[in-house]
Design an enzyme around this catalytic site. Sequence first.
Site, short mmCIF file in Angstrom:
data_model
loop_
_atom_site.label_atom_id
_atom_site.label_comp_id
_atom_site.label_asym_id
_atom_site.label_seq_id
_atom_site.Cartn_x
_atom_site.Cartn_y
_atom_site.Cartn_z
N HIS A 55 -49.32 -148.60 29.77
CA HIS A 55 -48.90 -148.46 28.31
C HIS A 55 -48.18 -149.84 27.73
O HIS A 55 -47.05 -149.90 28.16
CB HIS A 55 -48.26 -147.37 28.13
CG HIS A 55 -47.95 -146.91 26.68
ND1 HIS A 55 -47.18 -147.42 25.97
CD2 HIS A 55 -48.56 -145.86 25.95
CE1 HIS A 55 -47.26 -146.79 24.68
NE2 HIS A 55 -48.07 -145.82 24.72
N HIS B 26 -53.50 -150.40 22.73
CA HIS B 26 -52.24 -150.54 23.33
C HIS B 26 -52.03 -149.83 24.73
O HIS B 26 -50.89 -150.10 25.42
CB HIS B 26 -51.09 -149.88 22.40
CG HIS B 26 -50.98 -148.44 22.30
ND1 HIS B 26 -52.44 -147.69 21.69
CD2 HIS B 26 -50.38 -147.49 22.83
CE1 HIS B 26 -51.96 -146.44 21.94
NE2 HIS B 26 -50.71 -146.03 22.70
#
Length: 164
Positions: free
Chosen positions: A86, A71
């Site tokens: 992110h 992620h």
Amino acid sequence: MFFSKLRNKNISRVAIQIFAPLSGTILSISKVPDKVFSKKIVGDGIAIKPIDNVIVSPVNGIIGKIFRTNHAFSIVSHDGVELFVHLGIDTVNLKGKGFKRILNNGKLVNIGDPIIEIDLNFILENAKSIITPVIISNVENFYKIKKYSGTVLAGKTPVLDVFK
């Protein structure tokens, strides 16, 4: 004091361009629905509301770390800019679902090289937000950061200029 002013005028500031890691629309970092990013606790940068499913390298450099859940990742440019990308907010809770790693830690990359593929619809349905912060984590090493706005194409459109 006079010499320091004179010296600063003669220094040429060279811009290091950071390109969009994904296609979409640039948002202010203050719009990220997570205080760690919106309050610039981990660094400064921009955010992107993505419209595509491939995350690419925003710089020529080396991948530092791709998180186990895919992620987020860090990358260091050849110019010394440390970036943190992110993908969405609270996406760590997806435990890797919706993310497919293309490259691994330590790989040399060029601008536009695919790093992670995402299932955008899955993430939209299952995460707090798809807004993706693009953060300079070593911002203290730079004189100035210029932030762009508007619509961007992954690996093609600059999102930040960083000045040494």
